[in-house]
Design an enzyme around this catalytic site. Structure first.
Site, PDB file in Angstrom:
ATOM      1  N   GLU A 618       0.813  -1.216   0.000  1.00  0.00           N
ATOM      2  CA  GLU A 618       0.000   0.000   0.000  1.00  0.00           C
ATOM      3  C   GLU A 618       0.847   1.266   0.000  1.00  0.00           C
ATOM      4  OE1 GLU A 618      -3.664  -1.945   2.608  1.00  0.00           O
ATOM      5  OE2 GLU A 618      -2.040  -0.884   3.629  1.00  0.00           O
ATOM      6  N   GLU A 831     -11.728  -2.911  -1.871  1.00  0.00           N
ATOM      7  CA  GLU A 831     -11.355  -4.139  -1.177  1.00  0.00           C
ATOM      8  C   GLU A 831     -11.936  -4.115   0.228  1.00  0.00           C
ATOM      9  OE1 GLU A 831      -7.172  -4.770  -1.026  1.00  0.00           O
ATOM     10  OE2 GLU A 831      -6.907  -4.741  -3.216  1.00  0.00           O
TER      11      GLU A 831
END
Length: 887
Positions: A618, A831
């Site tokens: 990320e 997600e």
């Protein structure tokens, strides 16, 4: 904001002299094709359908098929097309072809060989179709010509597979031309308003009699029930009966059962040929789908109830809609099995809305069975009309289940102005977000296991794991999941030593996905596996990396120069610090290049290539990881206390203020040099909301945020440069942004966790409300003009706002990111952050809300695959419901 449909295929077939060039061509002739080929490639065409006629390859004898020189021209043509960046879809004709005005017949020796193979008990009519009027047809051999026919086709396919094997990696589909013009149908038509049945040769009628006598026990019982017991021969009565039923639009036992027999013979014949193709096209060809071209005539079911009798498409037109659908499903499923799960359908005639309405059973069956399908215009002139193009686009883009187009023919695409404009539009449909906002088609992906061996308690990978994985993939595909996302662990692939890559594990994963019809979303994971919530697999980044970087760069003093160092003094080994990008970026790029070269022939399988930007892949600092203040929820720790980070902070100040006097004047300091500008104490920054209200605190945290964004942008741009060729230029580059949803509404520390993670920029009015912080993030992160190649992923879609639990505002963040992505015109996928909410209805309601709001998310990647196959049925049940409701 809808997703760019990068996976859509655009193929072209047609009247540039590809068939003739496959038989004989020289370099000058090939070069004359180049301008037209470049035009097609620039306008978004992915592949060319190359017709391969038996007559051209082996005009004089079957033995020529085994001679390498007879394939030389086809190879030259193929190499030339590949050099222009095209994939090749070969169309093998087992019949005549009149599509380009000049009939390409089967070779003359073929019929002689067929006659020679006939048993003495059969006459020459056995090898040809004969209709009820006594006329024979030489467009394709009769399906009742059992003796030698399938063997000859098998030899033809085997020789092709052997001699053209070097082009197998560039061939995703093999079109089997079983009937006239390559269509999977019996030669058919009308005469005096009557349908033509090609089953009246003595051989076919003898087969009918044998089958019916076996079914009814005797010829007398059969003829009596079919009402064929008059004075004239039953064969003549049958033709009259069929004609009468058609004329009166009635249906009796004879009409029903004859058509059922007629269609079942066709179904069995096609199945045999598919089974032979599955056996012949193995090894290098095993990834190629086996394609049937099914015509969809522009007729209406009410006017022409015999439609299925003509083509074998809807073989029982007297059935009601549910029965017809069941039959169509059974037929396609049988063919799919015979093709080894490799069946691909091309539906011709889809430029007509009438055709698609008539053939709803076919379309519904393909969707239900998840059999991939393309549409093709049957009439080249359809490309000269706006309605034809609109219908072709609509058939693919609006939920009918088609994955792309075959445009017929090539000359039209290069010669007519309207076609050039429409073909140019295809690029917009394929790549430009703005053109796809209205589609509403959502993507559903599932994140694969961190590694398959986690399923084994001994932490070993064996065949049982692979079998279980395949069964799970098959089930996910069956409910509508279209792609699987897998981490490509840097430390696993290049862990032994620099430049030594082992892709074997992922090769097997890719082979499974391709065989099962699933797309792939590889994540180039430059981060460590393990150390995050629910991680059940550990994989460090390459351990040799730290020593190699220290040895190669004298300006580095210690390993901590390469690591994030937090305000507590903790150093993270899970991802190389962004302040060491200049040292590590060449290794990232080398890994991307190696991945590209290894999987260049699988680019079409990839819905996206995701690149890791930080811990857990990320875009963030490791501010809240378990090794450093890991207890949820808290503000997290700043990660900028390494030597290189401090150097960058001073460099930032010097570039912005140029002189110490300017810096002092801006903040009221009396420093003598920039070196006195130490990194502020973290507790000071977050006490009394100084990070919002104090100008010096904001200056420091602005640098902290900008450093992270610049890092993300560098890797994104690097990936764009690597994956910017003909093979990968259409594949989106994905990046993940985490939903740091806690302490958002904390009255003492609003949005502090997002600050320490580096996600948002501070400003004097920062609060728990949206002030377009994520819009600013996306604008800074994405290079101008490159939004169409980007796919943003945002987490925590399953969560609700919980001010009472850690001051969480997850649902708010989900909405704010959707609004920002919409304004930036960039694709946005969601997600779930954790697996826990998959086991209750609330989490699924939240994800559905994110998908259906406007603006919303283009789809979901669900974490993680194993959660759909444990003892609790809720995740699988709710995923199926969500896909059925929204996709």
């Amino acid at each position: 904001m809808a997703n760019p449909i990068s996976a859509r295929k655009a193929w072209v077939k047609g009247s540039l002299p590809l068939a003739e060039y496959a038989a004989s061509c020289n370099q000058a002739q090939l070069q004359s094709l180049s301008p037209q080929l470049r035009n097609l490639r620039q306008n978004g065409v992915d592949a060319l359908v190359v017709p391969v006629h038996w007559r051209y390859i082996a005009p004089f004898s079957a033995e020529q098929l085994d001679q390498a020189e007879c394939w030389a021209s086809l190879k030259r043509l193929s190499a030339h097309l590949v050099s222009h960046g095209f994939k090749l879809q070969y169309q093998l004709f087992f019949s005549s072809d009149t599509q380009q005005g000049t009939e390409q017949r089967l070779p003359d020796w073929f019929w002689g060989s067929m006659l020679a193979a006939l048993p003495k008990t059969q006459t020459a009519d056995a090898i040809k179709y004969v209709n009820q009027y006594g006329r024979d047809n030489t467009q394709s051999p009769s399906l009742w010509a059992e003796a030698g026919l399938v063997e000859m086709f098998s030899h033809w396919m085997g020789c092709f597979a052997q001699h053209m094997v070097e082009f197998a990696p560039r061939c995703d589909a093999l079109l089997l031309g079983l009937g006239p013009n390559g269509e999977a149908c019996i030669p058919w038509g009308e005469r005096d308003g009557q349908p033509i049945y090609q089953s009246f040769s003595p051989t076919a009628l003898a087969a009918l009699a044998e089958d019916m006598q076996q079914q009814y026990g005797s010829q007398q019982a059969w003829l009596s029930l079919w009402e064929l017991n008059g004075d004239t021969p039953w064969q003549e009565q049958l033709a009259e009966m069929l004609s009468r039923c058609y004329k009166n639009k009635t249906s009796n036992t004879c009409f029903k059962e004859f058509n059922a027999w007629y269609a079942s013979n066709w179904q069995a014949y096609v199945g045999k040929v598919l089974a032979v193709a599955e056996q012949q096209f193995t090894d290098a060809w095993s990834h190629s789908q086996l394609c049937l071209n099914i015509p969809m005539p522009e007729l209406t079911a009410s006017d022409h109830p015999w439609l299925g009798c003509l083509t074998g498409i809807n073989p029982q037109p007297w059935l009601d809609r549910p029965q017809l659908l069941d039959y169509q499903i059974a037929q396609l499923e049988y063919w799919h099995v015979q093709a080894g799960g490799r069946l691909l359908i091309v539906a011709s005639g889809a430029e007509s809305s009438h055709a698609t309405r008539v053939n709803q059973a076919l379309l519904t069956a393909m969707r239900k069975l998840k059999i991939p399908a393309l549409v093709q215009n049957s009439q080249p002139q359809a490309l000269a009309s706006h309605p034809g193009w609109d219908q072709l686009y609509h058939s693919v883009l609006h939920g009918s289940g088609f994955e792309g187009w075959i445009f017929n023919d090539m000359s039209q695409l290069n010669e007519q102005a309207i076609v050039k404009g429409r073909l140019s539009q295809l690029n917009k449909f394929k790549y430009q977000i703005a053109e796809t906002k209205q589609l509403g088609k959502k993507q559903f992906r599932v994140m694969g296991p961190l590694h398959l061996k986690v399923a084994n308690q001994k932490q070993l990978l064996d065949e049982e794991n692979w079998k279980q994985f395949e069964a799970q993939l098959r089930q996910l595909r069956s409910i509508g999941v279209t792609a699987i996302s897998t981490d490509i662990w840097w430390g696993l692939v290049e862990g032994d030593k620099p430049g030594k890559f082992d892709w074997s594990y992922y090769d097997r994963v890719v082979s499974l996905l391709k065989r099962l019809g699933l797309q792939w979303v590889p994540i180039l994971s430059f981060h460590q596996a393990g150390g995050n919530v629910n991680d059940d697999f550990m994989q460090a980044i390459p351990l040799w990396l730290w020593g190699r970087l220290l040895e190669s760069n004298d300006q580095l003093n210690s390993v901590q120069d390469l690591q994030y160092v937090s305000e507590t003094g903790d150093a993270s080994m899970e991802y190389v610090s962004l302040w060491a990008d200049e040292f590590v970026m060449p290794y990232y790029q080398r890994f991307m290049e190696a991945f590209k070269q290894h999987y260049i022939n699988q680019a079409g399988l990839m819905d996206e290539i995701n690149v890791s930007l930080g811990p857990a892949g990320e875009l963030r600092y490791p501010s809240y990881n378990a090794h450093d203040w890991g207890n949820y929820p808290n503000r997290g720790t700043l990660q900028c206390y390494s030597r290189l980070a401090k150097q960058d902070w001073l460099r930032y100040l010097k570039e912005k203020y140029h002189s110490i006097a300017a810096l002092n004047g801006s903040f009221g300091f009396t420093w003598e040099s920039f070196e006195q500008a130490e990194i502020p104490d973290a507790d000071w920054l977050f006490s009394h909301k100084r990070y919002i209200h104090n100008a010096w605190a904001r200056e420091f945290l602005t640098w902290y945020h900008k450093a992270l964004v610049a890092h993300g942008r560098r890797i994104f741009e690097n990936a764009l440069s690597v994956f910017d060729d003909d093979s990968f230029g259409q594949v989106p580059i994905g990046i993940k942004i985490p939903g740091i949803h806690w302490v958002v509404s904390d009255p003492e520390l609003p949005r502090a966790a997002e600050i320490t993670a580096g996600l948002i920029a501070v400003h004097p009015t920062l609060s728990s409300n949206n002030q377009q912080e994520y819009l600013g993030l996306l604008k800074a992160l994405l290079p101008e003009g490159k939004q169409a190649r980007a796919a943003i992923h945002f987490t925590c879609l399953e969560m609700i706002n919980k001010d009472y639990e850690g001051y969480s505002r997850a649902a708010d963040l989900v909405d704010w990111m959707a609004d920002a992505a919409d304004e930036c015109q960039v694709s946005l996928m969601g997600e779930n952050a954790l697996a826990g909410e998959l086991y209750g209805e609330q989490g699924w309601k939240q994800m559905a809300r994110a998908l259906t709001r406007a603006p919303g998310y283009d789809g979901l990647t669900l974490l993680r695959m194993q959660n759909f196959f444990d003892d609790e049925p809720t995740p699988m049940r709710e995923l199926r419901k969500l896909i059925n409701r929204i996709s």
